[in-house]
Write an enzyme that holds these catalytic residues in place. Structure first.
Site, PDB file in Angstrom:
ATOM      1  N   GLU A 167       0.832  -1.209   0.000  1.00  0.00           N
ATOM      2  CA  GLU A 167       0.000   0.000   0.000  1.00  0.00           C
ATOM      3  C   GLU A 167       0.869   1.262   0.000  1.00  0.00           C
ATOM      4  O   GLU A 167       0.626   2.211   0.740  1.00  0.00           O
ATOM      5  CB  GLU A 167      -0.959  -0.023   1.194  1.00  0.00           C
ATOM      6  CG  GLU A 167      -1.944  -1.183   1.138  1.00  0.00           C
ATOM      7  CD  GLU A 167      -2.858  -1.265   2.354  1.00  0.00           C
ATOM      8  OE1 GLU A 167      -2.546  -0.647   3.382  1.00  0.00           O
ATOM      9  OE2 GLU A 167      -3.876  -1.965   2.263  1.00  0.00           O
TER      10      GLU A 167
ATOM     11  N   GLU B 160      -6.999  -7.635  -0.729  1.00  0.00           N
ATOM     12  CA  GLU B 160      -7.520  -7.538   0.635  1.00  0.00           C
ATOM     13  C   GLU B 160      -9.017  -7.277   0.588  1.00  0.00           C
ATOM     14  O   GLU B 160      -9.460  -6.140   0.506  1.00  0.00           O
ATOM     15  CB  GLU B 160      -6.818  -6.420   1.437  1.00  0.00           C
ATOM     16  CG  GLU B 160      -5.374  -6.712   1.763  1.00  0.00           C
ATOM     17  CD  GLU B 160      -4.771  -5.672   2.704  1.00  0.00           C
ATOM     18  OE1 GLU B 160      -5.533  -4.906   3.343  1.00  0.00           O
ATOM     19  OE2 GLU B 160      -3.527  -5.626   2.803  1.00  0.00           O
TER      20      GLU B 160
END
Length: 638
Positions: A181, A255
């Site tokens: 991320e 995710e």
């Protein structure tokens, strides 16, 4: 986050590849899918962190994930879990990553590896080792030379171990994430990401499938993605964003959240089972590969919990149950069975029963006795003695990276009336327990309580016990140094001439203290409960069983618990939501007394009892303690 997305079909389902060969894994850009051994492949994965599950339960959890219909798992590698001290590497016991990979392989599960170096994961400092912060001006997650030097050394140890586990080399790792991320981080340093790409290709080979994962915004995808690493997304079913950055290739949600985390002071997070199942079905019907985060959350044992910092510092609780399909104790839930039914529509589920929940035991009450106030036990907890410094030093400067450190000095003048003790610039990281001449005065807390009043006489001893509540794991504040980062000001005086005690509490307890009588300090007279940081101890009598259980400290305030020398983690029932600590059965002896050690930081209840229950309580709104006692009374008097 649960918004249904109508998605126009544009060849998102894989075509049949005409190339059949030996063991291989790659991205088929022509047919918008992964290709495994020359055939189209869609993975249905779940996250499990080996660092949050005791190694004796790894096989059990993996078997349950396999029986639920998963064909892959995803796991992070926390750098600080393996290199707590710079240059000292630990891959044994609970840290034996290769054993974990081997068990997954034996179970029939492929692996999506997320080795960082930064992982987030609500883990202490996002997996980065705290010793990096000994460099005052280091810029984490960037091309800073000090940071890259440390990353290079770590990856030169880790990645060669992982190469033999690549699917193409006969193992089960099909893809490897680079960083994590990164688009959410302020630096947006493409040179850093290029360096990592080169490093991973050097050690793993240029044909290894590397990928990135970012949230669903243009900025995040722009800063987090880089040519040569396949860009995937988090959150929901917004694959249109991924398609703008990856026009061809498989749809991937790295995710997909089955639940959420808890901070101290939150309500316990829950995510609706039916919504999870419905969205999973939608993504699988598109042909997308999906990883469910988490499939089992596990536990932040010891000091491994992370923290967030948005408007203020918020520490993550000990439990990482995550409202996941497998509970913190690894038990199948209704959510798991519902997800299994959804998966069954898309692939064949293994035959046979789901492994059952572990046996649980309500062992009942144990009354603890007081060992003594922490500040009278320093000969045991800091046998090397204190460091003298005119001004406070941080945890990192003292090379005391986790847990607790005690700062001691003397009052510079008489204080007959309440006088303000101030933490200027919010310099207490994260909570400080203040005593004068051994009498507890109160607490300074980061972002919450920056001023308190004390009284005393010139020359009185002032002790400030500082607790590291977990370093920030996400965002721009991950360079989260701990301890007293600024001077403490008393009225108009700056407190100076400190004795600083780095406390090695865990080593003392692991060596058998206090039950073994190893304490070298002057014994404290045994009396009733005290306020301020105090140690208590007791024993749970053996009953021939070593089953999972849950420890509740009703009416205790805040502190840390060890059983048989193992640090279970933090408790804070006054703030909640978590009310019990998970105790894995193999920690207990069925034949020998089980030692319980508690460091209560603020104030124990008059009864000084703890109770072992046969079920968790992760919410202040859950079934009451009285109800638990009624339900389990047969065990208490067995």
């Amino acid at each position: 986050s649960f918004v249904k997305l109508d998605f126009l079909s544009q060849n998102y389902h894989c075509g049949i590849s005409q190339v059949f060969g030996a063991r291989s894994f790659s991205i088929d850009y022509k047919n918008n899918c992964f290709e495994k051994d020359g055939k189209p492949f869609q993975y249905i994965s779940g996250s499990m962190h080996y660092s949050r599950v005791p190694h004796y339960y790894w096989k059990d959890r993996l078997q349950k994930m396999y029986m639920a219909g998963l064909n892959a798992i995803q796991t992070y590698v926390p750098w600080n879990f393996h290199e707590e001290q710079q240059g000292v590497y630990n891959f044994s016991g609970h840290r034996d990553l290769e054993h974990f990979l081997d068990l997954a392989n034996q179970t029939g599960l492929l692996v999506i590896l997320r080795p960082g170096p930064y992982i987030c994961a609500e883990w202490e400092m996002g997996g980065l080792p705290a010793w990096l912060l000994q460099k005052p001006n280091i810029v984490l997650r960037s091309a800073d030379t000090d940071y890259l030097g440390a990353v290079n050394s770590w990856m030169a140890v880790l990645l060669p171990k992982m190469k033999r586990w690549l699917y193409t080399n006969g193992g089960n790792i099909i893809s490897v994430q680079v960083e994590n991320e990164y688009g959410s981080y302020y630096a947006c340093d493409y040179n850093y990401m290029r360096h990592l790409r080169t490093l991973f290709q050097l050690f793993l080979g240029e044909n290894t499938v590397l990928f990135t994962t970012d949230g669903n915004t243009d900025k995040e995808m722009t800063c987090g993605s880089l040519e040569g690493m396949y860009a995937t997304i988090d959150f929901g079913t917004a694959f249109s964003r991924q398609r703008r950055f990856e026009p061809r290739g498989p749809l991937v949600n790295s995710e997909f959240y089955t639940g959420w985390l808890d901070h101290w002071g939150d309500q316990h997070a829950e995510v609706d089972t039916q919504k999870v199942s419905t969205m999973l079905g939608e993504m699988l019907s598109m042909g997308a590969s999906v990883n469910m985060y988490m499939f089992e959350g596990g536990t932040n044992f010891g000091y491994w919990n992370g923290a967030d910092h948005d408007n203020r510092f918020r520490s993550v609780v000990t439990s990482y149950d995550y409202n996941a399909p497998l509970s913190e104790a690894g038990d199948p839930t209704e959510k798991l069975l519902t997800i299994q039914d959804t998966i069954r529509k898309f692939r064949e589920i293994p035959e046979g029963p789901m492994p059952p929940a572990s046996s649980k035991m309500a062992y009942g009450f144990v009354t603890l006795t007081m060992v003594g106030e922490l500040n009278r036990l320093l000969d045991t907890l800091c046998p090397q003695g204190p460091v003298k410094s005119q001004y406070p030093l941080s945890f990192e400067e003292m090379k005391q990276f986790y847990g607790f450190m005690l700062y001691r000095t003397k009052l510079p003048r008489d204080l007959p009336e309440n006088t303000a003790l101030i933490s200027p610039l919010n310099g207490v990281r994260d909570r400080a327990y203040v005593s004068v001449n051994g009498v507890f005065q109160g607490i300074l807390e980061r972002d919450v309580t920056l001023v308190m009043n004390i009284t005393g006489k010139q020359g009185d001893q002032i002790d400030v016990l500082v607790e590291n509540m977990g370093r920030v794991n996400f965002g721009s504040k991950i360079n989260d140094r701990k301890g007293l980062l600024t001077h403490l000001i008393l009225g108009m005086d700056v407190l100076k001439d400190w004795l600083i005690f780095p406390l090695n509490i865990d080593e003392a307890i692991a060596s058998g203290w206090p039950q073994s009588g190893m304490r070298r300090s002057t014994p404290t007279p045994i009396r009733g409960p005290s306020t301020g940081p105090v140690f208590y101890q007791g024993t749970l009598a053996p009953n021939g069983l070593a089953w999972d259980t849950f420890l509740r400290l009703t009416d205790w305030t805040k502190g840390q618990v060890w059983i048989n020398g193992v640090n279970l983690g933090r408790y804070w029932p006054k703030r909640g939501p978590q009310q019990t600590l998970y105790v894995p059965g193999p920690l207990l002896s069925p034949t020998q007394p089980n030692n319980i050690t508690v460091l209560e930081l603020e104030g124990a209840p008059p009864h000084t009892r703890v109770v072992f229950l046969d079920r968790p309580q992760l919410s202040m709104l859950c079934i009451s303690q009285e109800a638990f006692i009624k339900v389990n009374i047969v065990y208490y008097y067995y």
